[in-house]
Design a protein around this motif. Structure first.
Motif, short mmCIF file in Angstrom:
data_model
loop_
_atom_site.label_atom_id
_atom_site.label_comp_id
_atom_site.label_asym_id
_atom_site.label_seq_id
_atom_site.Cartn_x
_atom_site.Cartn_y
_atom_site.Cartn_z
N VAL A 9 0.06 3.06 -24.52
CA VAL A 9 0.41 3.70 -25.72
C VAL A 9 1.01 5.17 -25.58
N ASN A 10 2.08 5.11 -26.07
CA ASN A 10 3.13 6.38 -25.80
C ASN A 10 2.86 7.45 -26.99
N VAL A 11 2.66 8.49 -26.59
CA VAL A 11 2.43 9.60 -27.67
C VAL A 11 3.53 10.59 -27.42
N PRO A 12 4.81 10.33 -28.23
CA PRO A 12 5.91 11.02 -28.14
C PRO A 12 5.96 12.37 -28.82
N ASP A 13 6.31 13.58 -28.24
CA ASP A 13 6.52 14.65 -28.93
C ASP A 13 8.06 14.61 -29.11
N THR A 14 8.55 13.77 -29.83
CA THR A 14 9.95 13.57 -30.21
C THR A 14 10.93 14.42 -30.46
N THR A 15 10.30 15.57 -31.04
CA THR A 15 11.22 16.66 -31.33
C THR A 15 11.04 17.83 -30.87
N GLY A 71 12.26 -2.82 -21.81
CA GLY A 71 13.39 -2.76 -22.88
C GLY A 71 12.66 -2.25 -24.48
N LEU A 72 13.47 -1.46 -24.85
CA LEU A 72 12.88 -0.63 -26.14
C LEU A 72 13.31 -1.51 -27.36
N THR A 73 12.52 -1.65 -28.54
CA THR A 73 12.66 -2.13 -29.71
C THR A 73 12.17 -1.27 -30.63
N CYS A 86 2.88 10.18 -21.63
CA CYS A 86 3.48 11.35 -22.41
C CYS A 86 4.98 11.17 -22.44
N HIS A 87 5.53 11.50 -23.44
CA HIS A 87 7.01 11.40 -23.59
C HIS A 87 7.44 12.63 -24.29
N CYS A 88 7.90 13.74 -23.71
CA CYS A 88 8.23 15.02 -24.33
C CYS A 88 9.67 15.33 -24.38
N HIS A 89 10.12 15.95 -25.28
CA HIS A 89 11.54 16.50 -25.46
C HIS A 89 11.59 18.01 -25.25
N ASN A 90 12.71 18.63 -24.81
CA ASN A 90 12.66 20.06 -24.32
C ASN A 90 13.30 20.91 -25.26
N TYR A 116 3.27 0.70 -26.82
CA TYR A 116 3.62 0.95 -28.17
C TYR A 116 3.88 2.47 -28.37
N PHE A 117 5.04 2.93 -28.92
CA PHE A 117 5.21 4.47 -29.12
C PHE A 117 5.20 4.69 -30.43
N MET A 118 4.45 5.91 -30.87
CA MET A 118 4.26 6.47 -31.97
C MET A 118 5.11 7.46 -32.25
N GLU A 119 6.26 7.32 -32.76
CA GLU A 119 7.26 8.41 -32.55
C GLU A 119 7.07 9.75 -33.56
N ASP A 120 7.26 10.96 -32.82
CA ASP A 120 6.86 12.20 -33.62
C ASP A 120 5.37 12.36 -33.97
N LEU A 146 18.04 5.75 -18.06
CA LEU A 146 19.07 4.55 -18.51
C LEU A 146 18.82 4.22 -19.90
N ARG A 147 17.81 4.85 -20.55
CA ARG A 147 17.61 4.80 -22.28
C ARG A 147 17.80 5.99 -22.71
N ASP A 148 16.57 6.67 -22.85
CA ASP A 148 16.81 7.96 -23.27
C ASP A 148 17.80 9.12 -22.79
N GLY A 149 18.01 8.94 -21.48
CA GLY A 149 19.09 9.79 -20.67
C GLY A 149 20.38 9.35 -21.03
N ILE A 193 7.73 -4.93 -23.02
CA ILE A 193 8.26 -4.63 -24.15
C ILE A 193 7.93 -3.31 -24.70
N HIS A 194 8.60 -2.26 -25.07
CA HIS A 194 8.24 -1.01 -25.69
C HIS A 194 8.77 -0.78 -27.25
N THR A 195 7.61 -1.14 -27.99
CA THR A 195 8.09 -1.02 -29.53
C THR A 195 7.33 0.03 -29.81
O1 KIV Z 1 11.45 10.51 -28.53
C1 KIV Z 1 11.06 9.39 -28.85
O2 KIV Z 1 10.31 9.46 -29.61
C2 KIV Z 1 11.66 8.08 -28.12
C3 KIV Z 1 10.94 6.96 -28.56
C4 KIV Z 1 11.83 6.05 -28.90
C5 KIV Z 1 9.92 6.69 -27.52
O3 KIV Z 1 12.31 8.25 -27.51
#
Ligand code: KIV
Ligand code: ZN
Length: 382
Positions: free
Chosen positions: A166-172, A72-74, A201-205, A138-142, A12-15, A96-98
């Motif tokens: 602690v969220n370790v996103p592979d944003t790209t 909720g994301l911020t 883990c927060h991974c993009h495809n 806490y998310f550490m984008e990229d 419901l957020r990234d999707g 809170i996800h900041t």
């Molecule tokens: O991909 C990403 O880094 C995100 C963050 C906002 C968590 O979606």
């Protein structure tokens, strides 16, 4: 390390950030309820400051959904955090996800901040969020493209400031599984207070490696995964919930980890999300695609009809699918045809069957699939 992996659903957020997707409040609530029934542990309901609609959906889901953490994301900004705290007020378990970017690329081009400034803003954001709720992620984008030592410093500081996850996103979607595993393992092993938080883990495809990276992150020590149903999300999407859950389930021998997901509901939820978002699930999609339990070549059909496990590692009933399907095509053999005819109530002597098989092959050469009505026609004509 805990033997359970927490499922953080961000459909419901990234999707919902998938190009072309928009869900109204009623649809979000329907998906939210289905996700709770499915057994997710954390549900990211939206980005409250981004629009009144997002505020409303986080607020409504926080009020309506019990026995799940609603998140909720911020951005790492005071106003965002205050608005998210307000939206989450009715939640039984608010989170809170900041966060903020950590790569040189994001610091230089997007945030226009030095490392020190970004670190300070991140720590202040966590402290402010903790003044509202006990659970702060806490998310550490990229992170996937960031300098490792800086990542370690950020992790240590935000945990000291009160981050619980602690969220370790592979944003790209840039990393490969070995790199992502090493990133998470490096954090767990090198950050002195790493035992005080859960890593996510927060991974993009973008390179088709989101599921592999997420599983590698789990091996590296992460115990939360951020996923979406059918893998929908920004650009090429996020890690697919159903793929990670079934990989952990089927390969329990390898991972030794559990989730709280009721796997029998996976197909139903996949279809719901596909219908409400308008995002069609590709036929060959792992776990929930229409072809995931269908067999069309003679060699495979022969094997499956003798013993399902010859070509299937997932029992379709485990994900709520009815049963394996035998699809009749020009590659099908006698065993497959005889089986399907038998299911339709036809049982022919050898000579007649051979005749039908020849005619079946000629028909199949002109069609992608020979359906039941074609077979009925075939047997009714001489
Ligand atoms: O991909 C990403 O880094 C995100 C963050 C906002 C968590 O979606
Ligand atoms: Zn993302």
């Amino acid at each position: 390390m805990a033997d359970q992996v927490s499922i953080f659903d961000t459909t419901l957020r990234d999707g919902e950030q998938s190009p072309g997707v928009h869900l109204d409040m009623t649809q979000k609530l329907e998906i939210g309820r289905a996700l709770v029934d499915l057994g997710v542990n954390v549900l990211e309901a939206g980005f409250p400051i981004s629009s009144p609609g997002d505020f409303e959906s986080v607020h409504t889901l926080a009020k309506e959904l019990r026995e799940v953490t609603v998140c909720g994301l911020t951005r790492a900004k005071a106003k965002d955090i205050e608005v998210a705290a307000e939206a989450l007020r009715p939640a039984e378990r608010p989170r809170i996800h900041t966060g903020l970017g950590v790569s040189e690329n994001h610091l230089q081009y997007k945030l226009k901040m030095s490392r020190e400034e970004a670190l300070e803003a991140g720590v202040a954001a966590v402290k402010l969020a903790r003044s509202f709720v006990p659970d702060v992620e806490y998310f550490m984008e990229d992170s996937g493209r960031a300098d490792r030592d800086y990542v370690y410093k950020v992790v240590e500081s935000v945990i000291a400031a009160g981050a619980t996850v602690v969220n370790v996103p592979d944003t790209t979607g840039y990393t490969s599984p070995d790199e992502y595993e090493a990133l998470i393992r490096g954090i767990v092993e090198n950050v002195p207070n790493s035992d005080k938080a859960v890593f996510s883990c927060h991974c993009h495809n973008d390179l088709g490696m989101a599921t592999a990276n997420t599983l590698a992150g789990i091996v590296g020590g992460a115990r939360q995964v951020e996923v979406t149903v059918n893998g929908i999300g920004e650009r090429a999407g996020n890690t697919a919930l159903e793929e990670v859950v079934m990989a952990l389930h089927i390969r329990k021998d390898k991972y030794g980890l559990e989730t709280t997901i009721k796997t029998q509901k996976l197909l139903e939820v996949s279809r719901l999300v596909s219908r409400l978002t308008g995002m069609i699930v590709q036929r060959n999609k792992a776990v929930v695609g229409a072809n995931a339990y269908a067999h069309s070549s003679g060699i495979h059909q022969d094997g499956v009809l003798k013993e399902r496990s010859t070509y299937e590692i997932i029992d379709p009933e485990l994900v709520g699918a009815e049963k394996s399907e035998i699809i009749l095509t020009a590659r099908s053999g006698r065993h497959g045809l005889r089986h399907r005819l038998g299911e339709l109530g036809f049982n022919f002597p050898e000579e007649r069957f051979e005749q039908l098989y020849e005619r079946f092959l000629s028909m199949a050469d002109h069609k992608s699939e020979v359906k039941d009505e074609d077979l009925r026609e075939l047997v009714s004509t001489r």
